[in-house]
Write a protein that holds these residues in place. Structure first.
Motif, PDB file in Angstrom:
ATOM      1  N   LYS A  94      39.409  45.078  50.601  1.00  0.00           N
ATOM      2  CA  LYS A  94      38.957  45.922  51.711  1.00  0.00           C
ATOM      3  C   LYS A  94      37.460  46.196  51.614  1.00  0.00           C
ATOM      4  O   LYS A  94      36.741  46.115  52.610  1.00  0.00           O
ATOM      5  N   GLU A  95      36.973  46.503  50.420  1.00  0.00           N
ATOM      6  CA  GLU A  95      35.553  46.796  50.249  1.00  0.00           C
ATOM      7  C   GLU A  95      34.689  45.592  50.645  1.00  0.00           C
ATOM      8  O   GLU A  95      33.689  45.734  51.361  1.00  0.00           O
ATOM      9  N   ILE A  96      35.075  44.403  50.228  1.00  0.00           N
ATOM     10  CA  ILE A  96      34.308  43.215  50.599  1.00  0.00           C
ATOM     11  C   ILE A  96      34.464  42.916  52.088  1.00  0.00           C
ATOM     12  O   ILE A  96      33.501  42.547  52.758  1.00  0.00           O
ATOM     13  N   GLY A  97      35.655  43.094  52.630  1.00  0.00           N
ATOM     14  CA  GLY A  97      35.875  42.867  54.058  1.00  0.00           C
ATOM     15  C   GLY A  97      34.986  43.749  54.917  1.00  0.00           C
ATOM     16  O   GLY A  97      34.437  43.307  55.930  1.00  0.00           O
ATOM     17  N   ILE A  98      34.810  44.989  54.511  1.00  0.00           N
ATOM     18  CA  ILE A  98      33.941  45.907  55.249  1.00  0.00           C
ATOM     19  C   ILE A  98      32.488  45.441  55.158  1.00  0.00           C
ATOM     20  O   ILE A  98      31.769  45.410  56.161  1.00  0.00           O
TER      21      ILE A  98
END
Length: 134
Positions: free
Chosen positions: A90-94
């Motif tokens: 999720k952190e990288i996707g954001i």
């Protein structure tokens, strides 16, 4: 409670479906491709972006040398155009899709693929299992 044999049958059916879906034609993202790595020492996922150009046949080329890019690696080492690091998918996707651009994705199917692969890499990071990008 679900029987072990039922779970195994469902898992096998999903594996067969995924294998058949992997055989379809995939148009490459003209904005480039990504390599995903797990850095256990830093407890992070690493997503490296590499640019490419796509020719009329749909083949990816190194924009600097014109060399056709192979999944097995090329004749020279390439440097990523961007590197994203995070503790979760999720952190990288954001980082990859929100906020100020440019965002190095131009195809929804590529974004979905990256989401699946980042989730798989996160699972490997959490569980200590080795990660191999599909």
């Amino acid at each position: 409670m679900v029987k072990t044999s039922e779970v195994a049958a469902v898992a096998e059916a999903i594996d067969v479906l995924d294998e058949s879906l992997s055989q379809r034609f995939i148009a490459l993202d003209p904005n480039g491709y990504f390599l995903i790595k797990v850095d256990r020492g830093a407890a992070e996922l690493i997503l490296e972006h590499y640019g490419n150009t796509i020719d009329a046949k749909g083949l990816a080329h190194d924009p600097e040398t014109g060399e056709v890019l192979s999944c097995r690696g090329g004749s020279r080492s390439r440097s990523p155009s961007a590197v994203f690091r995070g503790r979760s998918a999720k952190e990288i996707g954001i980082q990859l899709t929100e906020g100020e651009g440019p965002h190095p994705l131009s195809r929804l199917d590529h974004a979905l693929y990256l989401g699946r692969e980042l989730q798989k890499a996160e699972h490997c990071l959490r569980s200590g299992v080795g990660y191999v990008q599909d």
